[in-house]
Write a protein that holds these residues in place. Structure first.
Motif, PDB file in Angstrom:
ATOM      1  N   GLU A 174     -29.943  44.494 107.195  1.00  0.00           N
ATOM      2  CA  GLU A 174     -30.366  43.242 107.822  1.00  0.00           C
ATOM      3  C   GLU A 174     -31.243  43.484 109.049  1.00  0.00           C
ATOM      4  OE1 GLU A 174     -28.489  39.186 109.826  1.00  0.00           O
ATOM      5  OE2 GLU A 174     -27.170  40.725 108.988  1.00  0.00           O
TER       6      GLU A 174
ATOM      7  N   PHE B  95     -30.871  33.768 102.615  1.00  0.00           N
ATOM      8  CA  PHE B  95     -29.903  34.491 101.801  1.00  0.00           C
ATOM      9  C   PHE B  95     -28.643  33.665 101.528  1.00  0.00           C
ATOM     10  CE2 PHE B  95     -32.477  38.153 103.046  1.00  0.00           C
ATOM     11  CZ  PHE B  95     -32.554  38.820 101.824  1.00  0.00           C
ATOM     12  N   GLN B  96     -28.581  32.481 102.113  1.00  0.00           N
ATOM     13  CA  GLN B  96     -27.506  31.552 101.780  1.00  0.00           C
ATOM     14  C   GLN B  96     -27.839  30.735 100.535  1.00  0.00           C
ATOM     15  OE1 GLN B  96     -26.526  29.159 105.196  1.00  0.00           O
ATOM     16  NE2 GLN B  96     -26.071  30.929 106.502  1.00  0.00           N
TER      17      GLN B  96
ATOM     18  N   ASP C   8     -32.827  39.618  96.578  1.00  0.00           N
ATOM     19  CA  ASP C   8     -31.492  40.216  96.509  1.00  0.00           C
ATOM     20  C   ASP C   8     -30.410  39.145  96.675  1.00  0.00           C
ATOM     21  OD1 ASP C   8     -32.764  42.587  96.232  1.00  0.00           O
ATOM     22  OD2 ASP C   8     -32.341  43.326  98.253  1.00  0.00           O
ATOM     23  N   ASP C   9     -29.237  39.419  96.095  1.00  0.00           N
ATOM     24  CA  ASP C   9     -28.113  38.498  96.260  1.00  0.00           C
ATOM     25  C   ASP C   9     -27.633  38.462  97.701  1.00  0.00           C
ATOM     26  OD1 ASP C   9     -28.083  37.736  93.597  1.00  0.00           O
ATOM     27  OD2 ASP C   9     -26.775  39.397  93.024  1.00  0.00           O
ATOM     28  N   ASP C  10     -27.772  39.598  98.368  1.00  0.00           N
ATOM     29  CA  ASP C  10     -27.326  39.697  99.749  1.00  0.00           C
ATOM     30  C   ASP C  10     -28.332  40.534 100.514  1.00  0.00           C
ATOM     31  OD1 ASP C  10     -25.504  41.424 101.879  1.00  0.00           O
ATOM     32  OD2 ASP C  10     -24.898  39.321 101.709  1.00  0.00           O
ATOM     33  N   ILE C  11     -28.475  40.267 101.792  1.00  0.00           N
ATOM     34  CA  ILE C  11     -29.467  40.972 102.597  1.00  0.00           C
ATOM     35  C   ILE C  11     -29.190  42.473 102.657  1.00  0.00           C
ATOM     36  CG2 ILE C  11     -28.300  40.778 104.824  1.00  0.00           C
ATOM     37  CD1 ILE C  11     -31.050  40.122 106.027  1.00  0.00           C
TER      38      ILE C  11
ATOM     39  N   LYS D 241     -29.064  30.340  96.620  1.00  0.00           N
ATOM     40  CA  LYS D 241     -28.777  31.089  95.407  1.00  0.00           C
ATOM     41  C   LYS D 241     -30.031  31.807  94.928  1.00  0.00           C
ATOM     42  CE  LYS D 241     -26.585  30.651  90.879  1.00  0.00           C
ATOM     43  NZ  LYS D 241     -25.951  29.729  89.912  1.00  0.00           N
ATOM     44  N   SER D 242     -29.895  33.086  94.602  1.00  0.00           N
ATOM     45  CA  SER D 242     -31.048  33.866  94.131  1.00  0.00           C
ATOM     46  C   SER D 242     -31.349  33.534  92.674  1.00  0.00           C
ATOM     47  CB  SER D 242     -30.754  35.358  94.261  1.00  0.00           C
ATOM     48  OG  SER D 242     -29.640  35.709  93.450  1.00  0.00           O
TER      49      SER D 242
ATOM     50  N   ASP E   5     -28.180  44.367 100.078  1.00  0.00           N
ATOM     51  CA  ASP E   5     -28.241  45.000  98.765  1.00  0.00           C
ATOM     52  C   ASP E   5     -29.152  46.222  98.763  1.00  0.00           C
ATOM     53  OD1 ASP E   5     -26.510  43.162  97.862  1.00  0.00           O
ATOM     54  OD2 ASP E   5     -27.882  42.104  96.540  1.00  0.00           O
TER      55      ASP E   5
ATOM     56  N   ASP F  47     -31.336  34.451 107.951  1.00  0.00           N
ATOM     57  CA  ASP F  47     -29.953  33.981 107.886  1.00  0.00           C
ATOM     58  C   ASP F  47     -29.800  32.846 106.876  1.00  0.00           C
ATOM     59  OD1 ASP F  47     -29.171  35.806 109.757  1.00  0.00           O
ATOM     60  OD2 ASP F  47     -29.215  34.393 111.448  1.00  0.00           O
TER      61      ASP F  47
END
Length: 461
Positions: free
Chosen positions: A197, A365-366, A188-191, A368-369, A193, A362
């Motif tokens: 978390e 997810f920093q 995912d682009d962000d946790i 790039k996917s 999505d 942490d």
């Protein structure tokens, strides 16, 4: 000749089992040694399908092969020998468990075997421990059934059918050896999505604390399978092949011994895990519900093994006490021994939080996917965990002179190896347990036994 096993007709008794989907098993057989006629097949179980890979005569020949040479078998009473045959000339592999049994006062040597095509060798090997554990427990109960003179064939049919169903489900829905990170939550682009978390952190942490064994439950098969694949990223390739996705067309039953398995809720939105089967699992289990985002886990490894041995022993005692086959059928035997009352609330909230998984999430997810960076970062994280586990093993070996002396200070270990956070220690000790079985009980077992004894004394006052 054995009075309990009369001479067979040319056609050995056979039970065909109807399975959903393709079966990797050719057959299962129950054979015995006859003092006059030699090895004999008592019964054959085979999946019901149109294509017969082997004739009944060939299956009988293979089953006889497993008992040849066992007449001079010298083993301790109650021993179960596991034999693995690869017969290239027949194109099959045979896994056979050899054991002694007493049928109506007549003692003989028996073999419970499964036969697979040689082409299924790579599929079977990761499941070998699961298969052997299931067959071993069948034999433990079957010995009692034989001794009491009850129908051993009807008993074995009720026990072997689920084993065949397990192999069939693993063939169709088993997780592949290499899981792509793009099919998981970690892509995912962000946790946030598709997964909160805190929920994802707790799920992965508890999954690692329970030796990589988890049950993922939900109503949406896609959501369940995405979590199954995510957790499988933290397993070895062989352990992934011992994991199973959820079936969108119908829910599987829970099977002990698998590392990760997806299960779907029924129409009422519920799924009841069988207590008996949960207790048979070699490791404790994490329970993850993706519908309500809850994570619960069983007791630590040493406590699970302690409870497991008591439960299995008690089940055999109950079987021994049954007066006749009419009193209770094998698959409905429930633990009833008052000497051991397990906690039915075996799944508890995750008590220990960690910093290892939290820091990993942490950071990943920093990145790039869509690139390979996250896969590389994951591999590096797992390498660090296993290095820490190996360091713990070496530390304990040095402190105890490889088990010759008792381990004195867990506090020193936690301080020296930077494992002062309880969740971090639980994760590393779980990995160390898989690398060095028995380590968990060696370190934590003594205090657990003492607490159980103290509890029993207090309750008796």
């Amino acid at each position: 000749m054995s009075s309990s096993c009369p001479p067979q007709s040319p056609a050995v008794a056979k039970t065909e089992i109807l399975l959903d989907g393709e079966s990797p098993l050719v057959a299962a057989t129950f054979a015995y040694w006859d003092n006059i006629l030699g090895p004999r097949v008592r019964h054959i179980w085979a999946p019901k399908n149109e294509q017969m890979l082997l004739s009944d005569g060939e299956i009988t020949f293979l089953a006889n092969h497993t008992l040849n040479g066992e007449i001079l078998r010298s083993a301790k009473s109650g021993a179960i020998d596991v034999k693995f045959f690869v017969l290239a000339e027949k194109g099959v592999i045979i896994v056979s468990l050899i054991f002694d049994g007493n049928m109506n006062g007549d003692r003989s040597t028996y073999a419970l075997s499964v036969i697979l095509p040689q082409s299924e060798l790579s599929f079977y090997l990761p499941l070998h421990r699961v298969c052997v554990d299931r067959l071993t427990h069948i034999i433990r109960k079957g010995r009692i059934w034989m001794y009491k003179g009850q129908s051993i064939i009807s008993f074995l049919t009720t026990e072997i059918t689920p084993v065949m169903e397990l192999f069939s489900s693993m063939k169709a829905y088993g997780v592949v050896e290499e899981v792509q990170i793009k099919e998981t939550v970690l892509n995912d682009d962000d946790i946030g999505d598709s997964c909160r978390e805190d929920f994802l952190h707790k799920a992965i942490s508890s999954h690692l604390q329970t030796c990589g064994c988890s049950v993922v439950i939900g109503s949406n098969p896609d959501k369940v399978n995405k979590m199954v694949r995510t957790l499988c990223l933290f397993l070895t390739p062989a352990e992934r092949q011992c994991s199973r996705l959820a079936n969108a067309n119908g829910s599987f039953r829970y099977d002990p011994g698998l590392f990760v398995q997806g299960l779907l809720k029924d129409a009422t939105g519920s799924f009841v895990l069988p207590f008996r089967q949960i207790m048979y699992a070699p490791y404790p289990t994490t329970h993850i519900d993706v519908d309500v985002n809850t994570v619960k886990q069983m007791a630590p490894c040493h406590e699970h093994i302690y409870n497991q041995q008591h439960y299995m022993t008690s089940e055999l005692i109950v079987l021994q006490k049954i007066a006749s086959e009419d009193d209770m059928i094998p698959d409905t035997v429930i633990h009833m021994d008052e000497s051991f009352t397990p906690n039915l609330n075996i799944f508890q909230d995750v008590m220990h939080r960690d910093t290892l998984v939290k820091s990993f999430l942490d950071q990943i997810f920093q990145l790039k996917s869509g690139l390979s960076l996250r896969s590389i970062f994951l591999a590096q994280f797992l390498l660090v965990l296993y290095r820490k586990a190996q360091t713990v093993i070496k530390y304990i070996e040095d402190e105890t002179q490889k088990g010759k002396k008792p381990f004195k200070s867990l506090r020193n270990l936690k301080t020296d190896l930077d494992l002062t956070v309880e969740g971090d220690l639980s994760i590393i000790m779980a990995l160390a347990e898989k690398l060095k079985p028995g380590l968990h009980s060696f370190i934590f077992g003594k205090s657990f036994y003492t607490s159980v004894q103290e509890r029993d004394v207090l309750m008796s006052l």
